[in-house]
Structures are given as structure tokens and as C-alpha cells.
Design an enzyme around this catalytic site. Sequence first.
Site, PDB file in Angstrom:
ATOM      1  N   ASN A   1      46.092  52.843  41.323  1.00 13.36           N
ATOM      2  CA  ASN A   1      45.486  51.704  40.645  1.00 13.36           C
ATOM      3  C   ASN A   1      44.180  52.048  39.941  1.00 13.36           C
ATOM      4  OD1 ASN A   1      45.582  48.750  40.126  1.00 13.36           O
ATOM      5  ND2 ASN A   1      43.644  48.786  41.243  1.00 13.36           N
TER       6      ASN A   1
ATOM      7  N   TRP B   1      46.821  46.727  23.316  1.00 10.77           N
ATOM      8  CA  TRP B   1      47.214  46.702  24.730  1.00 10.77           C
ATOM      9  C   TRP B   1      48.701  46.427  24.910  1.00 10.77           C
ATOM     10  CZ3 TRP B   1      49.264  42.030  26.152  1.00 10.77           C
ATOM     11  CH2 TRP B   1      48.879  40.892  25.420  1.00 10.77           C
TER      12      TRP B   1
ATOM     13  N   GLU C   1      43.987  41.911  47.217  1.00 13.37           N
ATOM     14  CA  GLU C   1      44.894  42.450  46.203  1.00 13.37           C
ATOM     15  C   GLU C   1      46.162  41.606  46.122  1.00 13.37           C
ATOM     16  OE1 GLU C   1      44.040  44.851  44.063  1.00 13.37           O
ATOM     17  OE2 GLU C   1      42.116  44.673  45.080  1.00 13.37           O
TER      18      GLU C   1
ATOM     19  N   TRP D   1      45.174  38.896  43.866  1.00 14.71           N
ATOM     20  CA  TRP D   1      45.236  39.174  42.429  1.00 14.71           C
ATOM     21  C   TRP D   1      46.645  38.948  41.899  1.00 14.71           C
ATOM     22  CZ3 TRP D   1      41.967  39.547  38.593  1.00 14.71           C
ATOM     23  CH2 TRP D   1      40.635  39.854  38.854  1.00 14.71           C
TER      24      TRP D   1
ATOM     25  N   TRP E   1      42.664  46.633  15.838  1.00 19.76           N
ATOM     26  CA  TRP E   1      43.412  47.736  16.432  1.00 19.76           C
ATOM     27  C   TRP E   1      43.795  48.733  15.346  1.00 19.76           C
ATOM     28  CZ3 TRP E   1      42.795  47.448  21.400  1.00 19.76           C
ATOM     29  CH2 TRP E   1      42.773  46.215  22.057  1.00 19.76           C
TER      30      TRP E   1
ATOM     31  N   TRP F   1      46.656  44.286  31.788  1.00 19.00           N
ATOM     32  CA  TRP F   1      46.352  44.912  30.500  1.00 19.00           C
ATOM     33  C   TRP F   1      45.335  44.086  29.723  1.00 19.00           C
ATOM     34  CZ3 TRP F   1      46.712  49.507  28.426  1.00 19.00           C
ATOM     35  CH2 TRP F   1      47.551  50.447  29.029  1.00 19.00           C
TER      36      TRP F   1
END
Length: 482
Positions: free
Chosen positions: A342, A360, A276, A279, A307, A383
Site C-alpha cells: 500500500n 489518474w 483500514e 477506508w 494532463w 486514485w
Amino acid sequence: MTDTVILWFRQDLRLNDLPALQAASRDGQQVLPIYILDEDAPGEWSMGGASRWWLHHSLTALGADIRSLGGKLIFRRGNALSILREVCEANNAQTVYCSRRYEPWASQEEETLHGALGSDGIKFKRFPGSLLHEPGSVLTQGGGPFKVFTPFWRACRRVESAPPVAKSQSSWSDYAQSDALSQWQLLPENPDWAGSWLDHWTPGESGAQERLHAFLDDAVSRYADERDLPAVDATSRMSAHLHHGEISPRQIWAMCEQKKLELPHSDTAVNKFQAEIGWREFSYHLLHFFPEIPDSPFKKNFRGFPWQADDKRLGAWQQGQTGYPIVDAGMRELWATGIMHNRVRMVVASFLCKHLLQHWRHGEDWFWDTLVDADLASNGCSWQWVAGSGADAAPYFRIFNPVTQGEKFDKQGMYVRRWVPEIAGLPNKYLHKPWEAPDGVLDEAGITLGEDYPQPIVDHREARQAALDAYEQIRLSAATSS
């Protein structure tokens, strides 16, 4: 050796493992520590409300730590270049030390400062400390940036990161004029929506250390198995401390490696936690090479995604009133605490983009304002990952079913019952899908759908198909254009 040097605190609000402080203490007889609140430099990415709340308390803690060592943290508000010039001149300082930042606006600011201060005869020295690996130091065999996490992280693991540096013995100067931190009005007023947040958080370096020790002494052993369960305290909750620089990733890494030596059977869980951290590294790596990521889709064909702007739907999502309990629980947890688990973040983000077909960027903006760990790199990349438009993104057809997600990861309903108390009386069978509960069950629980709790804002099957149709539209468009 000069008499006084300037240590410019930025997103590195700590005294341990701070290379800029180590260098300043080595090179100067006295170190003048300053924090500058420049609200114009970030442009649209000026701090949101939750970050401002955290910053106030983190600066309070850092000021107290420096004061205990005989110094005083200087607070100034305004243009960084103008203030640094003024402070250098007033204190006859010829060098400014700071930690690097990696947001596009910050990198540009550093280049401007380097040139402008240099023309004044003032050295501007930047140091690492916010990442394990500096952006650009881990590349593909072809010398380009990685666009997929797994090979990036594999390459990172082959490169030994620098160990934490020792805490410096510094002589502090407090000659410069200072604002009062309270003048900055970083804390919310009327209403004080963060009134209970100190029950959940301890901003500052000591709070970061305490939280990490508590995690590694207990929850890390359960991390691999329980990290996806929002009702269980099995995550580190270190992201806000990391974002504000109250602890460095190198410190976390070193403590994790020590834990693996002490408890060899913990390797799997600790490695999962370290991934993590990876990331976060990957997000900054992407931001460095693709600075448009916070604003526009990484995959260019998504620029034509259909969208469907809808303020009513967006508002229901923001307020935790979608009629899907796991989604609403996450959005309410975020508002009440400044954080969201998360796994639930992925569910609520997928719901906004794929069930409601809202851009987003609306989710990114809301998280930017409400998360205490709002981070430009991680927020934008995450996102886009959920939306399907990012690097190494979730495939477009992965559309989380909020009912099955709730039933799988909140099986006993402890998380939903905490944050959506109006439906707490429902049995587990219907808790994640109250619209399927028989009238008698709803009556017994004292619930009238549409009054006590909303009906679902969209039908899952219909919304899923609409999303698939929209994604198919841009796939066909991309195929035609190629």
C-alpha cells in the site's frame, strides 16, 4: 414453504456469515446455488485479467466446499435475468436470494431484476453482508453524506455493526444444468503470466480464514509500526479475499475485537488495522452517493487539469522502467504477484499523476486489470485521493519524492533488490538514486545506466515544479470562475 429456492452467488463467495444463505435455508426445503458470469452488465468495468484469475480459483474452492456438504454449485454464463428466469422455471422456484452489491451498474441491475422477476411472480430478496454499515445508514447530523474520512469513521464507531450470522444447515439441490468452469477460460494462456501466483495466494474461504488468523496471531502486533515497510510482512493481505467476498468485514471485525480482549496491549495496532477497513467503508459510502467517482473528478475544477498524454511515459511506468527504483519495484511486484504494497501504491500513483502528469484514469485502468483486489470503490477513490481531485484528498502540493520515499521505507533496500535485481549490487547509499553513483561504483556493480537499467524518465525537481504549475493553473481558473 417452497420446494426449491435459488441462491445467487455474486461477490460473496463463502458459506459463513452469509445472510442470503441463512434466509434461503430457512425458507426453502432445498437451496440451488448458482454463479452467473454476466460479462456485459458491468460495461467498461467488466473484470480485469487478475480478477478473472482469482475468480476461477475462488469458484473452484466454493464449489468444493458446497460439494463436501452434498450440493453442487451451478455455473452459467450470460444475461443474469434470462438465466435466473430459466432456472426458476426449470426448478419451480419462486424466490431468488442474493447479497447486495453497490457498484452503480449492479444497483441498477438489482432494480431491474426486482421488477422483472416480480412480474413473473418470483420474489427477489437482497441481503447485506459486504459492508459493516449499509450505504446511507451513517450520515452527517444534517442528513447528508460525509465527504471527509475522520468524522465518517468516528460516526461509524458510534454505531454497532451487526455480528456475523451462524453458518446455515442447508439441503442442496443441483437440478439445474451447469457449464464447466474451465469453459469460461478465466485463466490466462500463452503466456500464462499468473503461473506462479498460487505461490503467493490461496483464493477461497479457507484461504481467507487462514490468512486472517496468521495475521492476527503475528503481524498485527507490528502493524502500526511496520505497515509502511514494503520489505516486511506486516500487512494483512486480506483485500482480495474481502473483494471477492470470501470473508466478510463483520467476521474480520469480530476477530479483531476478540484479539483486543485477548491482548489488551494490541489495541493501538488493531485499531489502526480496523481503520483500514473503515477506508473501504468510506469508499463504498462515496460511491453510493457519488456514482461518477470512478469516471470523473470529485472536485469539479479538476476537469480542466492540464494532463499531458504520453504513451511512452505511461508504458515506462506500467513496465517498471522509469529509472526510479522504488517506483519500478512496485510496478514489477504488481505484475509478478497481482498485488502491490500500500505505501508503494501511493508512491507509484503520485509518480504517475504528478511526476508524469498522466491522467489518474490511466492508473485506475491499469490497476483494474492487474490487481487481484481490483475494487471499483476503493480503486477509484484511492486514485482520486492521490491525484488531489477526490473527497478528503491529499493536498495538491504533496508530491512524493520517490528517492526519499525509498530511503525512508526501504532503508536497507531489501524490497528494491528483490524486484529490481539488475541494480542489486549497488550500495544502499546509491540504491534509490543510481544516477548519482560514481562511475567506479557503477562499474563495480556491473551496471551501465541506460542499458542495464534506465536513466530517470524525468528529473524530480523539474517534474515537481511542472506539477505545481499545473495545479496552480486550475486553482487560478477556479478562483476566476467563482
